[in-house]
Scaffold this motif. Structure first.
Motif, PDB file in Angstrom:
ATOM      1  N   ARG A  53       0.732  -1.289  -0.022  1.00  0.00           N
ATOM      2  CA  ARG A  53      -0.037  -0.188   0.025  1.00  0.00           C
ATOM      3  C   ARG A  53       0.697   1.170  -0.085  1.00  0.00           C
ATOM      4  N   GLY A  54       0.229   2.346  -0.214  1.00  0.00           N
ATOM      5  CA  GLY A  54       1.129   3.760  -0.303  1.00  0.00           C
ATOM      6  C   GLY A  54       1.208   3.895  -1.741  1.00  0.00           C
ATOM      7  N   ALA A  55       0.690   5.319  -2.171  1.00  0.00           N
ATOM      8  CA  ALA A  55       0.498   5.719  -3.338  1.00  0.00           C
ATOM      9  C   ALA A  55       1.752   5.170  -4.616  1.00  0.00           C
ATOM     10  N   ARG A  95      -7.304   0.167  -6.623  1.00  0.00           N
ATOM     11  CA  ARG A  95      -7.547   1.153  -5.731  1.00  0.00           C
ATOM     12  C   ARG A  95      -7.707   2.479  -6.350  1.00  0.00           C
ATOM     13  N   ALA A 170       5.936   2.560   1.828  1.00  0.00           N
ATOM     14  CA  ALA A 170       4.825   3.162   0.731  1.00  0.00           C
ATOM     15  C   ALA A 170       5.426   3.640  -0.485  1.00  0.00           C
ATOM     16  N   THR A 176       8.734   9.135   1.288  1.00  0.00           N
ATOM     17  CA  THR A 176       8.378  10.745   0.945  1.00  0.00           C
ATOM     18  C   THR A 176       8.132  11.597   2.236  1.00  0.00           C
ATOM     19  N   GLN A 203      -1.785   1.971  10.026  1.00  0.00           N
ATOM     20  CA  GLN A 203      -0.463   2.166   9.145  1.00  0.00           C
ATOM     21  C   GLN A 203       0.629   2.915   9.949  1.00  0.00           C
ATOM     22  N   ALA A 243       1.004  11.944   0.161  1.00  0.00           N
ATOM     23  CA  ALA A 243      -0.386  12.106  -0.533  1.00  0.00           C
ATOM     24  C   ALA A 243      -0.568  11.016  -1.362  1.00  0.00           C
ATOM     25  N   ASP A 244      -1.889  11.082  -1.531  1.00  0.00           N
ATOM     26  CA  ASP A 244      -2.177   9.764  -2.632  1.00  0.00           C
ATOM     27  C   ASP A 244      -2.727  10.432  -4.000  1.00  0.00           C
ATOM     28  N   ASN A 254      -5.220  12.323   1.014  1.00  0.00           N
ATOM     29  CA  ASN A 254      -4.316  11.526   1.804  1.00  0.00           C
ATOM     30  C   ASN A 254      -5.200  10.780   2.747  1.00  0.00           C
ATOM     31  N   LYS A 255      -4.461   9.820   3.393  1.00  0.00           N
ATOM     32  CA  LYS A 255      -5.233   8.797   4.333  1.00  0.00           C
ATOM     33  C   LYS A 255      -6.097   9.591   5.391  1.00  0.00           C
TER      34      LYS A 255
HETATM   35  O1  MRU Z   1      -4.432   3.118   2.226  1.00  0.00           O
HETATM   36  P1  MRU Z   1      -2.996   3.424   1.971  1.00  0.00           P
HETATM   37  O2  MRU Z   1      -2.132   2.550   3.291  1.00  0.00           O
HETATM   38  O3  MRU Z   1      -2.462   2.788   0.805  1.00  0.00           O
HETATM   39  O4  MRU Z   1      -2.681   4.827   2.165  1.00  0.00           O
HETATM   40  C1  MRU Z   1      -1.416   5.526   2.177  1.00  0.00           C
HETATM   41  C2  MRU Z   1      -1.403   6.799   2.359  1.00  0.00           C
HETATM   42  O5  MRU Z   1      -2.585   7.492   2.485  1.00  0.00           O
HETATM   43  C3  MRU Z   1       0.005   7.523   2.247  1.00  0.00           C
HETATM   44  O6  MRU Z   1      -0.081   8.770   2.946  1.00  0.00           O
HETATM   45  C4  MRU Z   1       0.218   7.959   0.625  1.00  0.00           C
HETATM   46  O7  MRU Z   1      -0.048   6.884  -0.039  1.00  0.00           O
HETATM   47  C5  MRU Z   1       1.453   8.258   0.507  1.00  0.00           C
HETATM   48  S1  MRU Z   1       2.641   7.279   0.506  1.00  0.00           S
HETATM   49  C6  MRU Z   1       4.195   7.808   0.035  1.00  0.00           C
END
Ligand code: MRU
Length: 352
Positions: A53-55, A95, A170, A176, A203, A243-244, A254-255
């Motif tokens: 997970r993580g963008a 996702r 991530a 990041t 997380q 950020a996503d 973001n989360k």
């Molecule tokens: O649901 P997740 O764990 O994929 O969410 C991750 C986040 O929100 C992270 O902050 C985001 O992807 C940035 S990762 C460098």
């Protein structure tokens, strides 16, 4: 500074490009278990079910996973192209919020589309692999550059809050938001990292705490509802998150819970930074209102450790992300510099 051998990495492609190993983040910190997805469906499930997970990491695993899986695709070029397209659609449907996934798949589609119509399957396999590798290598380079731009913004001491996990786990490595925090410590700053536990999937409590402990960065975990009191007490000097997806006007998805942290920072006059590569910036969306927000299954909120916490028959909600308006963000830290959120569109035009 960055040593690939000693830092945490969420996936490893073997030298020959035959196998992609993916760290099962659902089991951390208890167990370090690796999976080897061998077909597109297994790659998709690894993303949907949060093994990875993580963008940026989602994008890298989708691209590299696809590059490994195309070895089994048909040798007949037209059928190969059709299977590739089907695979891209399946991976796109895993996702919806993190835009990096769509960027990586678009890079692969465009690289294949640029080949002559009679390109053979071997050539296409090689192009998918080189494009996927370039994406992952680019992500690591971006994280390292971002850290250089972000670290000087951090305080010399006190506590810096982060939310979720925007770390090595991530990304393709280093992270990041956590990359910025790592670099600040490497430069001699003495702050402690406060990790929001990040309900419902934890997380922060599981992953951010695990990887910062691994790398010797002092970290303490707090429940998500503690940040306000610690800010009021003057302990928290800054917040840095990942950020996503970032819209053209600087709004940031973001989360879930990130928006709350940003509001608290604004109230207390504390700088709130977002660290993200340009692959997370979606200039096609005018504002955060257009960012699709993933709704995940209710059991993530209802249950903990296999036990249901909520009374039977009571509904729950589980939006996985929220949108923080640009007005609450002090700077967006990218690999090319730190910008006021309102400057992002202009900075993009300058980059070309
Ligand atoms: O649901 P997740 O764990 O994929 O969410 C991750 C986040 O929100 C992270 O902050 C985001 O992807 C940035 S990762 C460098």
């Amino acid at each position: 500074m960055f040593d690939a051998e000693s830092y945490v990495r969420p996936f490893v492609l073997d030298e020959a490009g035959l196998t992609l190993r993916v760290l099962d983040q659902r089991k951390l910190p208890d167990e370090e278990t690796w999976i080897e997805p061998r077909d597109v469906e297994a790659v998709a499930v690894a993303i949907e079910d949060l093994y990875v997970r993580g963008a940026p990491a989602i994008a890298c695993v989708a691209a590299l996973g696809l590059a490994v899986c195309v070895r089994a695709f048909d040798d007949e070029p037209l059928r190969f192209r059709a299977q590739l397209e089907q695979a891209c659609v399946r991976l796109s449907n895993t996702r919806p919020t993190a835009v990096n996934l769509f960027v990586a798949l678009r890079e692969i589609r465009e690289a294949i589309a640029a080949l002559p119509a009679d390109a053979d399957a071997a050539t296409m396999r090689a192009v998918v692999m080189s494009t996927a590798k370039a994406h992952a290598e680019g992500d690591l380079v971006s994280c390292l550059a971002m850290a250089g731009h972000g670290a000087p913004l951090l305080p010399d001491d006190g506590a810096v809050l982060t939310h979720c996990n925007a770390g090595a786990l991530a990304t393709a490595g280093y992270g990041t938001a956590l990359g910025v925090l790592r670099r600040g410590r490497e430069l001699g700053k003495r702050y402690t990292v406060l990790a929001d536990e990040t309900r419902p999937v934890l997380q922060g409590a599981r992953l951010t705490a695990w990887e910062l402990q691994h790398d010797g960065v002092p970290v303490e975990v707090i429940a998500d509802n503690m940040a306000g009191a610690l800010m009021a007490a003057g302990e928290i000097k800054a917040a840095v998150v990942g950020a996503d997806r970032i819209a053209r006007n600087g709004d940031v998805a973001n989360k879930i819970g990130t928006f709350t942290v940003a509001v608290l920072c604004k109230h207390h006059g504390i700088p709130f930074y977002v660290a993200a590569p340009w692959t997370t910036i979606d200039l096609s969306l005018p504002s955060g209102d257009e960012i699709p927000i993933e709704q995940r299954k209710p059991t993530e909120v209802m249950c903990h450790g296999g036990k249901q916490l909520t009374p039977a028959g009571v509904g729950v909600r589980n939006p996985a992300f929220d949108v923080t308006p640009a007005a609450l963000i002090t700077k967006i830290i990218t690999e090319t510099g730190a910008y006021d959120p309102q400057e992002i569109a202009a900075a993009a035009s300058e980059r070309g």
